[in-house]
Design an enzyme around this catalytic site. Structure first.
Site, mmCIF file in Angstrom:
data_model
loop_
_atom_site.group_PDB
_atom_site.id
_atom_site.type_symbol
_atom_site.label_atom_id
_atom_site.label_comp_id
_atom_site.label_asym_id
_atom_site.label_seq_id
_atom_site.Cartn_x
_atom_site.Cartn_y
_atom_site.Cartn_z
ATOM 1 N N TYR A 5 -7.020 2.844 5.415
ATOM 2 C CA TYR A 5 -6.931 2.481 6.975
ATOM 3 C C TYR A 5 -8.005 1.290 7.334
ATOM 4 C CZ TYR A 5 -5.454 7.410 7.027
ATOM 5 O OH TYR A 5 -5.297 8.469 6.691
ATOM 6 N N HIS A 35 -6.021 2.651 -4.137
ATOM 7 C CA HIS A 35 -5.970 2.865 -2.731
ATOM 8 C C HIS A 35 -6.427 4.312 -2.562
ATOM 9 C CE1 HIS A 35 -5.392 1.948 1.146
ATOM 10 N NE2 HIS A 35 -4.117 2.517 1.451
ATOM 11 N N HIS A 46 3.875 -2.245 3.129
ATOM 12 C CA HIS A 46 3.776 -0.744 2.561
ATOM 13 C C HIS A 46 5.092 -0.577 1.725
ATOM 14 C CE1 HIS A 46 0.661 -0.907 5.899
ATOM 15 N NE2 HIS A 46 0.320 0.026 5.309
ATOM 16 N N ASP A 99 0.788 -1.250 -0.034
ATOM 17 C CA ASP A 99 0.098 -0.165 -0.020
ATOM 18 C C ASP A 99 0.840 1.286 -0.022
ATOM 19 O OD1 ASP A 99 -1.735 -1.958 0.421
ATOM 20 O OD2 ASP A 99 -3.136 -0.856 2.172
ATOM 21 N N ASP A 100 0.314 2.346 -0.267
ATOM 22 C CA ASP A 100 0.582 3.679 -0.209
ATOM 23 C C ASP A 100 1.744 4.305 -1.166
ATOM 24 O OD1 ASP A 100 -1.007 3.680 1.945
ATOM 25 O OD2 ASP A 100 0.439 3.994 3.530
ATOM 26 N N HIS A 117 -5.551 9.103 0.048
ATOM 27 C CA HIS A 117 -5.610 8.297 1.168
ATOM 28 C C HIS A 117 -6.598 8.967 2.229
ATOM 29 C CE1 HIS A 117 -3.898 5.751 4.371
ATOM 30 N NE2 HIS A 117 -3.227 4.972 3.355
#
Length: 317
Positions: free
Chosen positions: A207, A166, A261, A113-114, A170
């Site tokens: 989250y 995603h 991540h 992620d991210d 965010h």
């Protein structure tokens, strides 16, 4: 599935390391009560209202959305047209599906992620060398602007890794209005269409924040939703060895979709490549999310919306 309360999981999809023990650290944000300073050479930088991150540099950006230095890569830019993506038949999940784990025996869907971020390209090289594929849940604007990492995205996509949403910036989707949620989805869609010529069908809510309204709304927007059933806790200050211990405690065929991540250097350079080798040693196939669910490839992953376009003045955040 255990209900995820966003109020107790504000940092569950962000990198989180004690700022006093290393450069990559949480240093502020809503609800934060820890250290607010960073080690030498790093600056406490506002990423969003919940999360301030120790990032390289001596001067903070003027806004939370300032772009970082373009990542250095020793790998030449891949061709725009994918040449290594596999195709396979399968049974696609319907829109509005919520998934937490794999269903195909002896598979694992490694997820990140991210990103994309500075170390994502190196991670892709490691995964490619191990001959495994993963799924990258990308953000439009978090650690810089997605257009600045277009070559990294192309490299991942052309190597057969799955690209999924995603969201754009965010934000917790459970707190968004219908129009706000639509904006979070459509802005990233626009970027991925320009860069890769695709529209993803899978989304991981930031989250892990989801409820029936979010899932139903995303279903109406032609998305399938995935969270996870195994947390490396790299975001929570876990060392690489601590995350490895969690993996080593699993049974023979756990069918996991682990959360990790690629925006974290230790995950991108150490933990991610280790997971790939761990899966092999355990006799598991590390595959994309859609493959671990028995979906068709690429039909279960994307709407192919046309060829990627050339970079122009609209490639900006």
């Amino acid at each position: 599935m255990k209900t995820i309360l966003v109020s107790t999981l504000l940092f569950a999809s962000s990198t989180f390391v004690n700022a006093q023990s290393g450069a990559w650290g949480q240093c502020g944000g809503t609800g934060w009560s820890g250290a607010t300073t960073c080690v030498s050479g790093y600056t406490c930088t506002v990423v969003n209202q919940w999360y301030h991150q120790c990032l390289p540099g001596s001067n903070p950006p003027t806004t939370p959305t300032s772009n970082p230095t373009t990542p250095t890569s020793t790998t030449s830019s891949p061709p725009t047209t994918p040449t290594q993506n596999p195709t396979q038949p399968g049974s696609d999940r319907p829109y509005g599906t919520l998934v937490t784990g794999c269903s195909v025996p002896n598979t694992i869907a490694i997820t990140f992620d991210d990103g994309p971020y500075t170390w994502t390209s190196q991670l892709i090289d490691s995964l490619n060398s191990a001959n495994v594929t993963a799924t990258f849940f990308v953000v439009g604007q978090m650690y810089g602007c997605i257009y600045d990492y277009a070559d990294v995205l192309k490299k991942a996509y052309n190597s057969g890794h799955q690209i999924a949403s995603h969201t754009w910036s965010h934000k917790d989707l459970t707190g968004q209005s219908a129009s706000g949620l639509q904006t979070e989805i459509s802005r990233l869609e626009e970027a991925l269409k320009k860069i890769l010529g695709i529209r993803p069908k899978w989304l991981r809510p930031p989250y892990g924040g989801q409820n029936s309204n979010v899932v139903n709304t995303l279903g109406g927007l032609k998305y399938k939703v995935v969270t996870w059933n195994f947390d490396t806790e790299d975001w929570n200050g876990f060392s690489v060895s601590a995350s490895q211990s969690k993996f080593n405690s699993l049974g023979s065929d756990p069918k996991i979709i682990p959360l990790s991540h690629d925006a974290l250097q230790s995950t991108a350079t150490q933990l991610g490549p280790w997971i790939a080798q761990w899966a092999k040693q355990k006799g598991l196939r590390a595959v994309t999310l859609s493959e671990c669910l028995g979906e068709s490839i690429p039909g279960g992953q994307y709407d192919l919306v046309g060829g990627a376009g050339p970079r122009d003045s609209t490639w900006r955040c």
